[in-house]
Design an enzyme around this catalytic site. Structure first.
Site, PDB file in Angstrom:
ATOM      1  N   LYS A 113     125.469  39.279  34.525  1.00 44.16           N
ATOM      2  CA  LYS A 113     126.710  39.099  33.765  1.00 44.16           C
ATOM      3  C   LYS A 113     126.650  37.914  32.813  1.00 44.16           C
ATOM      4  O   LYS A 113     127.298  37.916  31.768  1.00 44.16           O
ATOM      5  CB  LYS A 113     127.901  38.913  34.713  1.00 44.16           C
ATOM      6  CG  LYS A 113     128.348  40.199  35.382  1.00 44.16           C
ATOM      7  CD  LYS A 113     129.792  40.080  35.821  1.00 44.16           C
ATOM      8  CE  LYS A 113     130.299  41.347  36.454  1.00 44.16           C
ATOM      9  NZ  LYS A 113     131.661  41.212  36.954  1.00 44.16           N
ATOM     10  N   LYS A 196     123.225  51.489  36.046  1.00 46.50           N
ATOM     11  CA  LYS A 196     124.428  51.740  36.845  1.00 46.50           C
ATOM     12  C   LYS A 196     125.596  52.184  35.952  1.00 46.50           C
ATOM     13  O   LYS A 196     125.772  51.659  34.864  1.00 46.50           O
ATOM     14  CB  LYS A 196     124.778  50.420  37.554  1.00 46.50           C
ATOM     15  CG  LYS A 196     125.760  50.538  38.680  1.00 46.50           C
ATOM     16  CD  LYS A 196     126.010  49.175  39.315  1.00 46.50           C
ATOM     17  CE  LYS A 196     126.858  48.287  38.438  1.00 46.50           C
ATOM     18  NZ  LYS A 196     127.305  47.057  39.085  1.00 46.50           N
ATOM     19  N   LYS A 199     131.975  49.714  34.067  1.00 44.40           N
ATOM     20  CA  LYS A 199     133.114  49.562  33.155  1.00 44.40           C
ATOM     21  C   LYS A 199     132.692  48.878  31.872  1.00 44.40           C
ATOM     22  O   LYS A 199     133.329  49.022  30.838  1.00 44.40           O
ATOM     23  CB  LYS A 199     134.188  48.674  33.803  1.00 44.40           C
ATOM     24  CG  LYS A 199     134.837  49.277  35.006  1.00 44.40           C
ATOM     25  CD  LYS A 199     135.709  48.238  35.732  1.00 44.40           C
ATOM     26  CE  LYS A 199     136.083  48.738  37.110  1.00 44.40           C
ATOM     27  NZ  LYS A 199     136.792  47.772  37.919  1.00 44.40           N
TER      28      LYS A 199
HETATM   29  P1  TYM Z   1     133.939  46.210  41.168  1.00 43.85           P
HETATM   30  O1  TYM Z   1     135.333  46.027  40.693  1.00 43.85           O
HETATM   31  O2  TYM Z   1     132.825  46.083  40.191  1.00 43.85           O
HETATM   32  O3  TYM Z   1     133.788  47.632  41.833  1.00 43.85           O
HETATM   33  C1  TYM Z   1     134.671  48.075  42.859  1.00 43.85           C
HETATM   34  C2  TYM Z   1     133.896  48.918  43.864  1.00 43.85           C
HETATM   35  O4  TYM Z   1     133.251  50.012  43.197  1.00 43.85           O
HETATM   36  C3  TYM Z   1     131.867  50.015  43.515  1.00 43.85           C
HETATM   37  N1  TYM Z   1     131.095  50.470  42.346  1.00 43.85           N
HETATM   38  C4  TYM Z   1     130.181  51.447  42.395  1.00 43.85           C
HETATM   39  N2  TYM Z   1     129.762  52.222  43.400  1.00 43.85           N
HETATM   40  C5  TYM Z   1     128.813  53.154  43.119  1.00 43.85           C
HETATM   41  N3  TYM Z   1     128.286  53.328  41.880  1.00 43.85           N
HETATM   42  C6  TYM Z   1     128.683  52.572  40.826  1.00 43.85           C
HETATM   43  N4  TYM Z   1     128.183  52.770  39.618  1.00 43.85           N
HETATM   44  C7  TYM Z   1     129.670  51.571  41.073  1.00 43.85           C
HETATM   45  N5  TYM Z   1     130.305  50.654  40.281  1.00 43.85           N
HETATM   46  C8  TYM Z   1     131.174  49.989  41.078  1.00 43.85           C
HETATM   47  C9  TYM Z   1     131.528  48.570  43.849  1.00 43.85           C
HETATM   48  O5  TYM Z   1     130.376  48.481  44.676  1.00 43.85           O
HETATM   49  C10 TYM Z   1     132.787  48.120  44.559  1.00 43.85           C
HETATM   50  O6  TYM Z   1     132.744  48.487  45.924  1.00 43.85           O
HETATM   51  N6  TYM Z   1     132.832  41.939  43.542  1.00 43.85           N
HETATM   52  C11 TYM Z   1     133.524  43.208  43.651  1.00 43.85           C
HETATM   53  C12 TYM Z   1     135.001  43.080  43.949  1.00 43.85           C
HETATM   54  C13 TYM Z   1     135.354  42.271  45.142  1.00 43.85           C
HETATM   55  C14 TYM Z   1     135.172  42.633  46.508  1.00 43.85           C
HETATM   56  C15 TYM Z   1     135.720  41.568  47.261  1.00 43.85           C
HETATM   57  C16 TYM Z   1     134.613  43.740  47.139  1.00 43.85           C
HETATM   58  C17 TYM Z   1     135.945  41.050  45.136  1.00 43.85           C
HETATM   59  N7  TYM Z   1     136.199  40.628  46.412  1.00 43.85           N
HETATM   60  C18 TYM Z   1     135.700  41.584  48.670  1.00 43.85           C
HETATM   61  C19 TYM Z   1     134.599  43.754  48.523  1.00 43.85           C
HETATM   62  C20 TYM Z   1     135.140  42.691  49.279  1.00 43.85           C
HETATM   63  C21 TYM Z   1     133.385  43.955  42.346  1.00 43.85           C
HETATM   64  O7  TYM Z   1     133.171  43.404  41.301  1.00 43.85           O
HETATM   65  O8  TYM Z   1     133.656  45.287  42.428  1.00 43.85           O
END
Ligand code: TYM
Length: 335
Positions: A113, A196, A199
């Site tokens: 990032k 991947k 967004k």
């Molecule tokens: P974020 O917002 O990027 O994504 C949310 C969830 O979606 C999953 N995900 C995917 N799974 C499969 N294939 C993909 N291409 C894909 N893109 C996104 C992510 O693995 C996630 O489960 N850091 C985290 C948010 C967060 C969090 C937490 C998660 C903050 N605090 C505590 C768990 C526990 C994030 O940026 O997710």
């Protein structure tokens, strides 16, 4: 019977896409019967990179609507916004003092990032994983269902929990287990099977959004990158064919099957045959979610009420745990 406590989170940045749905939200829906669940819309994490304030606000409600539309029951679980529960940020500070710079330097998401010019990344982006650890541990959550890309952050969460327990000589935090399961844990871009689905990809043709119309879904799947060969008759035949593997994994996840089943069903098909079938299935799954999201978004005040109830529930769990942590660290109680 509750087997444990789940915390998971999602950033309110831009559109919810198929990766979020298959990697995370759908699993949350499936797990909510068996666990006490807290689902958090992580707006504090979102601002580690620049967010347009109006867009952040809209997206926060939209993610809540998407989760409810996908089947999260906000009455049975706590569905809430991270900034409504100050204990997350309060514990994150303690964790900033527990986590070592060397640990944070190994985080691949920061490297991705921050890009080439790390000096220009926000300090928030650097300590992002400490806040994520706080999200989880402020509830003493035992299980964290996420997509594959969050695995390293969960390992860090366990390291922080372990170091806190060691430093203060007590078994305070459980070591939370990642729950990464099913064929949709790593959904790849429709344009490039080695990247991947995300967004932040500038091309909207790289992803299926949860709000895409049936026409948009059909068009994106039609344009998805493939290779010239028919589909294989065994999973081993997907070796070196990342796009075929990705589309079949998506199909498997959308039909609640395994990759093996998807390969067996489509053996020898041309991509155009398969894409027509995949479109049908994607529209059948995503169409009703989109319609329900639109219905919920028409009443933002109701979404806000649901989120306020969720935050109250979350605070009632987090605050006593934070108080114990502050006392453990040696902070003078405020009264
Ligand atoms: P974020 O917002 O990027 O994504 C949310 C969830 O979606 C999953 N995900 C995917 N799974 C499969 N294939 C993909 N291409 C894909 N893109 C996104 C992510 O693995 C996630 O489960 N850091 C985290 C948010 C967060 C969090 C937490 C998660 C903050 N605090 C505590 C768990 C526990 C994030 O940026 O997710």
């Amino acid at each position: 019977m509750s087997r444990g406590r789940i915390l998971s989170g999602i950033q309110p940045t831009g559109n919810l896409h198929l990766g979020n749905y298959l990697g995370a939200i759908r699993n949350w829906v499936a797990l909510q019967q068996d666990y006490e669940c807290l689902f958090c819309i992580v707006d504090l994490h979102a601002i580690t990179v620049w967010q347009e304030p109006k867009e952040l606000l809209r997206s926060t409600r939209e993610v809540a609507a998407g989760m409810i539309a996908a089947g999260i029951d906000p009455a049975a679980n706590a569905l809430f916004v991270q900034s409504h529960v100050p204990a997350h940020a309060q514990l994150a500070w303690v964790f900033n003092c527990i986590a070592r710079l060397g640990w944070l330097n190994r985080m691949t998401q920061f490297k991705d990032k921050a890009g080439k010019d790390k000096e220009k990344a926000s300090a928030g982006l650097y300590v992002y994983p400490n806040l994520m650890a706080a999200d989880i541990l402020v509830y003493k959550a035992t299980h964290v269902p996420v997509g594959e890309d969050q695995k390293q952050h969960l390992e860090l969460t366990r390291d922080i929990a372990q170091k806190f327990n060691n430093d203060y000589g007590m078994n305070f935090f459980p070591l939370p287990e990642p729950v990464i399961r099913g064929p949709g844990t790593r959904v790849m871009s429709l344009r490039d099977g080695t990247k991947k689905m995300s967004k932040s990809d500038p091309s909207d043709f790289s992803r299926l959004n949860m709000t895409d119309t049936a026409d948009a879904i059909a068009q994106k799947i039609r344009k998805a990158t493939t290779d010239p060969n028919p589909l294989p008759d065994a999973v081993a035949g997907l070796e070196g064919r990342p796009e075929a593997e990705n589309l079949l994994s998506i199909y498997a996840a959308l039909t609640d099957g395994t990759l093996e089943q998807a390969v067996a069903e489509t053996a020898g098909w041309t991509f155009s045959q398969f894409k027509a079938r995949l479109t049908e299935v994607a529209v059948a799954v995503l169409g009703p979610i989109d319609a329900e999201m639109a219905r919920l978004m028409a009443d933002p005040a109701e979404i806000d009420r649901v989120l306020a109830r969720g935050a109250a529930k979350a605070r009632s769990i987090a605050e006593p745990i934070l108080a114990e942590i502050y006392a453990t660290v040696g902070f003078l109680p405020p009264h």
